[in-house]
Design a protein around this motif. Structure first.
Motif, PDB file in Angstrom:
ATOM      1  N   LEU A   1     -12.873 -63.615  20.500  1.00 16.91           N
ATOM      2  CA  LEU A   1     -13.727 -62.614  21.141  1.00 16.91           C
ATOM      3  C   LEU A   1     -13.253 -61.203  20.802  1.00 16.91           C
ATOM      4  O   LEU A   1     -14.065 -60.307  20.530  1.00 16.91           O
ATOM      5  CB  LEU A   1     -13.718 -62.823  22.660  1.00 16.91           C
ATOM      6  CG  LEU A   1     -14.300 -64.141  23.160  1.00 16.91           C
ATOM      7  CD1 LEU A   1     -14.170 -64.234  24.675  1.00 16.91           C
ATOM      8  CD2 LEU A   1     -15.766 -64.268  22.740  1.00 16.91           C
ATOM      9  N   TYR A   2     -11.936 -60.998  20.828  1.00 18.74           N
ATOM     10  CA  TYR A   2     -11.410 -59.678  20.487  1.00 18.74           C
ATOM     11  C   TYR A   2     -11.659 -59.362  19.012  1.00 18.74           C
ATOM     12  O   TYR A   2     -11.997 -58.219  18.656  1.00 18.74           O
ATOM     13  CB  TYR A   2      -9.917 -59.609  20.806  1.00 18.74           C
ATOM     14  CG  TYR A   2      -9.638 -59.448  22.272  1.00 18.74           C
ATOM     15  CD1 TYR A   2      -9.475 -58.183  22.834  1.00 18.74           C
ATOM     16  CD2 TYR A   2      -9.550 -60.551  23.119  1.00 18.74           C
ATOM     17  CE1 TYR A   2      -9.233 -58.028  24.181  1.00 18.74           C
ATOM     18  CE2 TYR A   2      -9.311 -60.399  24.478  1.00 18.74           C
ATOM     19  CZ  TYR A   2      -9.156 -59.140  24.995  1.00 18.74           C
ATOM     20  OH  TYR A   2      -8.925 -58.982  26.349  1.00 18.74           O
ATOM     21  N   ALA A   3     -11.498 -60.359  18.149  1.00 22.42           N
ATOM     22  CA  ALA A   3     -11.761 -60.137  16.726  1.00 22.42           C
ATOM     23  C   ALA A   3     -13.215 -59.772  16.494  1.00 22.42           C
ATOM     24  O   ALA A   3     -13.532 -58.876  15.694  1.00 22.42           O
ATOM     25  CB  ALA A   3     -11.388 -61.390  15.938  1.00 22.42           C
ATOM     26  N   ALA A   4     -14.123 -60.436  17.208  1.00 20.85           N
ATOM     27  CA  ALA A   4     -15.545 -60.126  17.068  1.00 20.85           C
ATOM     28  C   ALA A   4     -15.839 -58.696  17.506  1.00 20.85           C
ATOM     29  O   ALA A   4     -16.625 -57.986  16.875  1.00 20.85           O
ATOM     30  CB  ALA A   4     -16.381 -61.107  17.883  1.00 20.85           C
ATOM     31  N   GLY A   5     -15.188 -58.268  18.596  1.00 16.73           N
ATOM     32  CA  GLY A   5     -15.380 -56.899  19.060  1.00 16.73           C
ATOM     33  C   GLY A   5     -14.875 -55.874  18.063  1.00 16.73           C
ATOM     34  O   GLY A   5     -15.545 -54.855  17.794  1.00 16.73           O
ATOM     35  N   VAL A   6     -13.701 -56.130  17.493  1.00 15.27           N
ATOM     36  CA  VAL A   6     -13.145 -55.208  16.499  1.00 15.27           C
ATOM     37  C   VAL A   6     -14.037 -55.160  15.265  1.00 15.27           C
ATOM     38  O   VAL A   6     -14.336 -54.073  14.732  1.00 15.27           O
ATOM     39  CB  VAL A   6     -11.713 -55.632  16.124  1.00 15.27           C
ATOM     40  CG1 VAL A   6     -11.218 -54.832  14.923  1.00 15.27           C
ATOM     41  CG2 VAL A   6     -10.776 -55.423  17.310  1.00 15.27           C
TER      42      VAL A   6
ATOM     43  N   THR B   1     -17.218 -55.843  15.083  1.00 17.42           N
ATOM     44  CA  THR B   1     -18.486 -55.175  15.413  1.00 17.42           C
ATOM     45  C   THR B   1     -18.323 -53.665  15.402  1.00 17.42           C
ATOM     46  O   THR B   1     -19.161 -52.938  14.846  1.00 17.42           O
ATOM     47  CB  THR B   1     -18.969 -55.636  16.793  1.00 17.42           C
ATOM     48  OG1 THR B   1     -19.204 -57.049  16.769  1.00 17.42           O
ATOM     49  CG2 THR B   1     -20.254 -54.918  17.191  1.00 17.42           C
ATOM     50  N   ALA B   2     -17.245 -53.186  16.010  1.00 22.26           N
ATOM     51  CA  ALA B   2     -17.018 -51.737  16.043  1.00 22.26           C
ATOM     52  C   ALA B   2     -16.775 -51.184  14.648  1.00 22.26           C
ATOM     53  O   ALA B   2     -17.383 -50.179  14.239  1.00 22.26           O
ATOM     54  CB  ALA B   2     -15.837 -51.431  16.951  1.00 22.26           C
ATOM     55  N   ALA B   3     -15.902 -51.845  13.885  1.00 24.94           N
ATOM     56  CA  ALA B   3     -15.589 -51.354  12.545  1.00 24.94           C
ATOM     57  C   ALA B   3     -16.788 -51.484  11.613  1.00 24.94           C
ATOM     58  O   ALA B   3     -17.080 -50.573  10.820  1.00 24.94           O
ATOM     59  CB  ALA B   3     -14.391 -52.128  11.987  1.00 24.94           C
ATOM     60  N   GLY B   4     -17.491 -52.630  11.731  1.00 25.04           N
ATOM     61  CA  GLY B   4     -18.642 -52.823  10.854  1.00 25.04           C
ATOM     62  C   GLY B   4     -19.760 -51.839  11.126  1.00 25.04           C
ATOM     63  O   GLY B   4     -20.395 -51.320  10.195  1.00 25.04           O
ATOM     64  N   GLY B   5     -20.015 -51.562  12.399  1.00 24.82           N
ATOM     65  CA  GLY B   5     -21.056 -50.600  12.737  1.00 24.82           C
ATOM     66  C   GLY B   5     -20.731 -49.208  12.223  1.00 24.82           C
ATOM     67  O   GLY B   5     -21.608 -48.500  11.704  1.00 24.82           O
ATOM     68  N   TRP B   6     -19.476 -48.824  12.366  1.00 30.52           N
ATOM     69  CA  TRP B   6     -19.074 -47.482  11.913  1.00 30.52           C
ATOM     70  C   TRP B   6     -19.142 -47.389  10.388  1.00 30.52           C
ATOM     71  O   TRP B   6     -19.604 -46.380   9.844  1.00 30.52           O
ATOM     72  CB  TRP B   6     -17.661 -47.174  12.402  1.00 30.52           C
ATOM     73  CG  TRP B   6     -17.371 -45.714  12.369  1.00 30.52           C
ATOM     74  CD1 TRP B   6     -16.704 -45.014  11.409  1.00 30.52           C
ATOM     75  CD2 TRP B   6     -17.762 -44.748  13.360  1.00 30.52           C
ATOM     76  NE1 TRP B   6     -16.653 -43.682  11.737  1.00 30.52           N
ATOM     77  CE2 TRP B   6     -17.295 -43.491  12.923  1.00 30.52           C
ATOM     78  CE3 TRP B   6     -18.451 -44.834  14.561  1.00 30.52           C
ATOM     79  CZ2 TRP B   6     -17.492 -42.332  13.656  1.00 30.52           C
ATOM     80  CZ3 TRP B   6     -18.655 -43.672  15.299  1.00 30.52           C
ATOM     81  CH2 TRP B   6     -18.175 -42.443  14.840  1.00 30.52           C
ATOM     82  N   ALA B   7     -18.705 -48.452   9.697  1.00 33.02           N
ATOM     83  CA  ALA B   7     -18.752 -48.445   8.230  1.00 33.02           C
ATOM     84  C   ALA B   7     -20.194 -48.464   7.727  1.00 33.02           C
ATOM     85  O   ALA B   7     -20.538 -47.760   6.770  1.00 33.02           O
ATOM     86  CB  ALA B   7     -17.975 -49.641   7.686  1.00 33.02           C
ATOM     87  N   ALA B   8     -21.045 -49.260   8.380  1.00 29.85           N
ATOM     88  CA  ALA B   8     -22.432 -49.347   7.930  1.00 29.85           C
ATOM     89  C   ALA B   8     -23.162 -48.027   8.096  1.00 29.85           C
ATOM     90  O   ALA B   8     -24.060 -47.700   7.304  1.00 29.85           O
ATOM     91  CB  ALA B   8     -23.153 -50.450   8.710  1.00 29.85           C
TER      92      ALA B   8
END
Length: 254
Positions: A23-28, A30-37
């Protein structure tokens, strides 16, 4: 009476992350992927992507801080709050575990003369959360634990003064299993005996702290209903660190 081994450090935020790492990995991610995208998107979409990334990061930060406050900084694991709910002590008692037992050792240490039983409800078919499997690999059952079922606790009728169910009952995801457990607790308790139930609740404070994760918890009304169906009456209630609720339910006749 079971003999407690040397005490082990109870779970804190580090262990919670370890047990729930997907769950924590998914959150990280999601945050990193959204910012990079967002760097490769037109402005309106980029704003939305950054907002989603910020929301995911904020949720991670708030839930981690809440977990640290409850499990590392409060008195949850010291059981200093226990006398307010069990002023006469636990007497002959049963600790109910659903895969991770962090109750039997501290309770035994506080009340070394009290006779203790431990029932282990862990069953992959009933306790389906991956976090429980990972926790169980890290923390084996305490010595003296006896495998049990929600509807078949390994103790006699009217043989116990107290049953401890600390962060265990909500792991039974099927209502029928929880009802069976409460009925068994009522059978095992002596007149006036106590069920000590400790749980996060699905309420405003926990939803604010854990977001969608709070749906893993049950609302207060569900626990009161299970107790009432088993003939157990509310006797005391205490909030710990603003996010955990400890209930005492009493059997009839006391």
């Amino acid at each position: 009476m079971t003999t407690a081994p040397p005490p082990r450090r109870p779970s804190g935020v580090r262990e919670v992350i370890r047990y729930n790492w997907p769950l924590y990995a998914a959150g990280v991610l999601t945050a990193a992927g959204g910012w990079a995208a967002a760097r490769h998107l037109p402005r309106p979409a980029a704003v939305l992507a950054r907002a989603g990334a910020a929301t995911a990061a904020a949720h991670l930060a708030v839930s981690t801080l809440a977990t640290w406050r409850v499990y590392d900084r409060s008195g949850l694991h010291t059981y200093d709050w226990l006398p307010a709910l069990l002023p006469d002590g636990p007497g002959t008692h049963l600790v109910v575990s659903a895969g991770l037992d962090e109750v039997s050792r501290p309770v035994s240490a506080r009340h070394p003369a009290a006779h203790q039983h431990i029932a282990d409800l862990y069953d992959p078919a009933l306790t389906t959360e991956g976090s429980i499997r990972r926790a169980r690999r890290h923390v084996p059952p305490a010595p003296g634990s006896v495998p049990a079922r929600p509807g078949a606790l390994p103790v006699g009728t009217s043989s116990l003064d107290t049953v401890f169910a600390v962060f265990a009952a909500h792991e039974l995801r099927r209502p029928a299993d929880r009802r069976a457990l409460f009925a068994e607790v009522a059978r095992a308790l002596r007149p006036g005996g106590a069920l000590l139930l400790v749980e996060h609740l699905r309420d405003g404070a926990n939803i604010a702290a854990y977001g969608p994760g709070a749906w893993h918890f049950l609302p207060r009304a569900a626990w009161l209903r299970h107790a009432a169906e088993a003939g157990l009456r509310p006797a005391a209630e205490r909030r710990i660190a603003g996010l955990v609720t400890a209930f005492t339910f009493r059997s009839a006749g006391g």
